[in-house]
Design an enzyme around this catalytic site. Structure first.
Site, PDB file in Angstrom:
ATOM      1  N   HIS A   1      26.017 -13.480   7.157  1.00 28.72           N
ATOM      2  CA  HIS A   1      27.470 -13.677   7.052  1.00 28.72           C
ATOM      3  C   HIS A   1      28.192 -12.343   7.208  1.00 28.72           C
ATOM      4  O   HIS A   1      27.585 -11.267   7.188  1.00 28.72           O
ATOM      5  CB  HIS A   1      27.814 -14.302   5.695  1.00 28.72           C
TER       6      HIS A   1
ATOM      7  N   HIS B   1      34.521 -19.202   1.856  1.00 31.57           N
ATOM      8  CA  HIS B   1      33.622 -18.283   2.550  1.00 31.57           C
ATOM      9  C   HIS B   1      32.493 -19.091   3.184  1.00 31.57           C
ATOM     10  O   HIS B   1      32.050 -20.101   2.629  1.00 31.57           O
ATOM     11  CB  HIS B   1      33.035 -17.256   1.583  1.00 31.57           C
TER      12      HIS B   1
ATOM     13  N   CYS C   1      34.204 -13.903   8.280  1.00 36.25           N
ATOM     14  CA  CYS C   1      33.129 -14.879   8.060  1.00 36.25           C
ATOM     15  C   CYS C   1      33.225 -16.079   8.987  1.00 36.25           C
ATOM     16  O   CYS C   1      32.250 -16.470   9.634  1.00 36.25           O
ATOM     17  CB  CYS C   1      33.100 -15.318   6.603  1.00 36.25           C
TER      18      CYS C   1
END
Length: 220
Positions: free
Chosen positions: A183, A171, A119
């Site tokens: 993502h 994240h 990510c």
């Protein structure tokens, strides 16, 4: 004198009359059974259709509980860069840079197209290529860059952060507009677009940041 309740007193009990009643009852039963069969057939078709939709969803997400992979721009209502002049160069924006890698497999620690992305690796790569920024390598460190943005102020290219590992800013993704973000989700999945309105992401959202481009670089 004939006994009471004889066939002569009640002719409707004669054999031909009973036969006609039997035939009418038989016809009514056939019609009712046909109706039930048709109803059951429609119900079976509806159930089959629901199963197909479910199977299609599971196939597209690889049984991923985080939400469906929306890989069609017609489904996303995203403002993709466009130009009236086909020969003109489309600006390299952060969101557009990340979108080029839809479908690329997640790789922990990856930060280059040839090896895959995690990510924060995807965000760092897109920021450097479009904004000329050298971002820190982890999502928690990237959450200290730029300025904090309220959810209602989100614009295309802002960074959106989520608590997916029991800690804040674990994240990160890139906001696309219309409550969508791109993502790199997790091991076994691929870079994709998802909705922030999905219950999983809505519960875990914990902030956004807006980056500032370096001089002579494109906007987000």
């Amino acid at each position: 004198m004939p006994p009471p309740h004889s066939a002569r007193t009640y002719p409707f009990l004669s054999t031909p009359f009973v036969a006609r009643l039997f035939k009418l009852a038989l016809c009514a039963s056939v019609v009712a059974l046909a109706g039930c069969a048709a109803t059951q057939s429609r119900q079976t078709a509806d159930a089959s259709s629901n199963h197909l939709l479910r199977d299609s969803y599971l196939l597209s997400t690889q049984s991923d509980p985080l939400g469906a992979w929306l890989d069609s721009k017609d489904q996303l209502d995203i403002n993709y860069p466009q130009s009236d002049n086909p020969s003109s160069q489309i600006p390299k924006t952060m969101a557009a840079t990340a979108m080029k890698f839809l479908g690329v497999k997640y790789r922990y620690g990856g930060d280059a197209p040839g090896e895959g992305f995690d990510c924060s690796g995807l965000v760092a790569y897109a920021a450097e290529k479009s904004l000329g920024l050298k971002l820190p390598r982890t999502a928690s460190s990237q959450a200290q860059e730029g300025i904090s943005i309220d959810r209602g102020e989100l614009r295309r290219g802002d960074l959106v952060f989520f608590n997916t590992r029991g800690r804040r800013f674990s994240h990160v993704g890139i906001y696309l507009g219309n409550h969508q973000f791109v993502h790199a989700p997790r091991t076994g999945a691929a870079i994709r677009v998802e909705s922030m309105d999905i219950a999983y992401w809505r519960k875990r959202y914990n902030g956004a940041r807006r980056l500032k481009a370096q001089p002579d670089t494109a906007q987000r």
